[in-house]
Write a protein that holds these residues in place. Sequence first.
Motif, PDB file in Angstrom:
ATOM      1  N   ILE A 181       0.861  -1.185   0.000  1.00 40.62           N
ATOM      2  CA  ILE A 181       0.000   0.000   0.000  1.00 40.62           C
ATOM      3  C   ILE A 181       0.901   1.239   0.000  1.00 40.62           C
ATOM      4  N   HIS A 182       0.669   2.118  -0.972  1.00 40.38           N
ATOM      5  CA  HIS A 182       1.423   3.372  -1.025  1.00 40.38           C
ATOM      6  C   HIS A 182       0.457   4.516  -0.741  1.00 40.38           C
ATOM      7  N   THR A 183       0.609   5.144   0.428  1.00 42.73           N
ATOM      8  CA  THR A 183      -0.305   6.204   0.850  1.00 42.73           C
ATOM      9  C   THR A 183       0.343   7.032   1.942  1.00 42.73           C
ATOM     10  N   SER A 184      -0.180   8.228   2.139  1.00 43.41           N
ATOM     11  CA  SER A 184       0.260   9.026   3.286  1.00 43.41           C
ATOM     12  C   SER A 184      -0.765   8.901   4.420  1.00 43.41           C
ATOM     13  N   LEU A 185      -1.824   8.087   4.195  1.00 40.06           N
ATOM     14  CA  LEU A 185      -2.890   7.942   5.194  1.00 40.06           C
ATOM     15  C   LEU A 185      -2.549   6.927   6.279  1.00 40.06           C
ATOM     16  N   LEU A 186      -1.501   6.116   6.075  1.00 45.71           N
ATOM     17  CA  LEU A 186      -1.101   5.100   7.044  1.00 45.71           C
ATOM     18  C   LEU A 186       0.378   5.264   7.372  1.00 45.71           C
ATOM     19  N   SER A 187       0.781   4.731   8.513  1.00 43.59           N
ATOM     20  CA  SER A 187       2.197   4.759   8.890  1.00 43.59           C
ATOM     21  C   SER A 187       2.959   3.704   8.101  1.00 43.59           C
ATOM     22  N   ALA A 188       4.197   4.035   7.761  1.00 43.84           N
ATOM     23  CA  ALA A 188       5.045   3.111   7.016  1.00 43.84           C
ATOM     24  C   ALA A 188       5.262   1.841   7.836  1.00 43.84           C
ATOM     25  N   LYS A 189       5.359   0.711   7.120  1.00 43.30           N
ATOM     26  CA  LYS A 189       5.538  -0.568   7.805  1.00 43.30           C
ATOM     27  C   LYS A 189       5.946  -1.603   6.770  1.00 43.30           C
ATOM     28  N   ASP A 190       6.648  -2.627   7.224  1.00 41.71           N
ATOM     29  CA  ASP A 190       6.960  -3.750   6.347  1.00 41.71           C
ATOM     30  C   ASP A 190       6.893  -5.010   7.188  1.00 41.71           C
ATOM     31  N   SER A 191       5.884  -5.829   6.926  1.00 36.25           N
ATOM     32  CA  SER A 191       5.709  -7.082   7.661  1.00 36.25           C
ATOM     33  C   SER A 191       5.577  -8.203   6.644  1.00 36.25           C
ATOM     34  N   LYS A 192       5.281  -9.390   7.117  1.00 32.99           N
ATOM     35  CA  LYS A 192       5.145 -10.546   6.231  1.00 32.99           C
ATOM     36  C   LYS A 192       3.987 -10.348   5.247  1.00 32.99           C
ATOM     37  N   LYS A 193       2.888  -9.721   5.703  1.00 36.12           N
ATOM     38  CA  LYS A 193       1.684  -9.605   4.887  1.00 36.12           C
ATOM     39  C   LYS A 193       1.516  -8.246   4.205  1.00 36.12           C
ATOM     40  N   PHE A 194       2.065  -7.190   4.811  1.00 37.01           N
ATOM     41  CA  PHE A 194       1.841  -5.842   4.290  1.00 37.01           C
ATOM     42  C   PHE A 194       3.126  -5.044   4.214  1.00 37.01           C
ATOM     43  N   LYS A 195       3.224  -4.264   3.138  1.00 36.78           N
ATOM     44  CA  LYS A 195       4.289  -3.270   3.035  1.00 36.78           C
ATOM     45  C   LYS A 195       3.565  -1.953   2.818  1.00 36.78           C
ATOM     46  N   ILE A 196       3.822  -0.974   3.684  1.00 39.42           N
ATOM     47  CA  ILE A 196       3.194   0.335   3.535  1.00 39.42           C
ATOM     48  C   ILE A 196       4.295   1.365   3.325  1.00 39.42           C
ATOM     49  N   THR A 197       4.226   2.044   2.181  1.00 33.16           N
ATOM     50  CA  THR A 197       5.175   3.113   1.886  1.00 33.16           C
ATOM     51  C   THR A 197       4.388   4.413   1.845  1.00 33.16           C
ATOM     52  N   ASN A 198       5.065   5.511   2.180  1.00 29.09           N
ATOM     53  CA  ASN A 198       4.397   6.800   2.267  1.00 29.09           C
ATOM     54  C   ASN A 198       4.793   7.710   1.133  1.00 29.09           C
ATOM     55  N   GLY A 199       3.888   8.624   0.830  1.00 23.94           N
ATOM     56  CA  GLY A 199       4.168   9.622  -0.188  1.00 23.94           C
ATOM     57  C   GLY A 199       2.879  10.115  -0.786  1.00 23.94           C
ATOM     58  N   SER A 200       2.865  11.391  -1.141  1.00 25.20           N
ATOM     59  CA  SER A 200       1.712  11.933  -1.844  1.00 25.20           C
ATOM     60  C   SER A 200       2.167  13.140  -2.627  1.00 25.20           C
ATOM     61  N   TYR A 201       1.455  13.425  -3.701  1.00 20.68           N
ATOM     62  CA  TYR A 201       1.808  14.583  -4.512  1.00 20.68           C
ATOM     63  C   TYR A 201       1.527  15.874  -3.750  1.00 20.68           C
ATOM     64  N   GLN A 202       0.465  15.875  -2.957  1.00 18.31           N
ATOM     65  CA  GLN A 202       0.084  17.081  -2.229  1.00 18.31           C
ATOM     66  C   GLN A 202       1.150  17.485  -1.211  1.00 18.31           C
ATOM     67  N   LYS A 203       1.780  16.506  -0.590  1.00 11.95           N
ATOM     68  CA  LYS A 203       2.726  16.822   0.483  1.00 11.95           C
ATOM     69  C   LYS A 203       4.172  16.911   0.005  1.00 11.95           C
ATOM     70  N   HIS A 204       4.380  16.723  -1.286  1.00 14.03           N
ATOM     71  CA  HIS A 204       5.716  16.844  -1.884  1.00 14.03           C
ATOM     72  C   HIS A 204       6.763  15.942  -1.227  1.00 14.03           C
ATOM     73  N   ASN A 205       6.349  14.796  -0.706  1.00 14.87           N
ATOM     74  CA  ASN A 205       7.342  13.857  -0.176  1.00 14.87           C
ATOM     75  C   ASN A 205       7.195  12.525  -0.908  1.00 14.87           C
TER      76      ASN A 205
END
Length: 179
Positions: free
Chosen positions: A35-59
């Motif tokens: 999941i790539h979103t700024s709505l959740l905290s970054a994480k990397d586990s066996k089942k989920f990888k969450i990366t952050n970023g959004s065009y609005q926040k310029h990150n």
Amino acid sequence: NNNTFFSKYIFSIGQDPARDFETLLKVDSNKKIHIHTSLLSAKDSKKFKITNGSYQKHNVSFSDSEIRTLYQESFAVIVPLKDVFQPSGYSVTLQAMACGKPVIITKTKGLWAPKIFKHKENCILVRPGSSLEIENAINYLDFSQSKYEEISENARKTAVKYFSLTQANNSTLEILEKI
């Protein structure tokens, strides 16, 4: 495209508050869900990888071409939505379909092209708030490589037929001619 049938991850991306990542995080799949979103905290586990970023926040942590690669190398793209009237998930769905990816999308009150999206033909529609239906959709695609390839091919054809720039230009010209 055939090699992506064996891809180990499913991709989901979006910043819009109508995204239902809470339901997506309840999904139990043999494939990792990125999941790539700024709505959740970054994480990397066996089942989920969450990366952050959004065009609005310029990150933005990925360039456009890197995001396209994430679409292309994924098994499928999930667009989980809350049941809102506001059209949501439009650009992600079209980008994924243009990449020839099967899209699992929530059938909301605001689904913006209900006549174009055909369940198990060019996408898979799931009920709002149902992690079980998302799991069933993943399993359905995983079970039959021929069905997976058929939906992938139809997704690409749908994107080209209904949502290409040529199509957008023609519909804009039609509007302008009526003025």
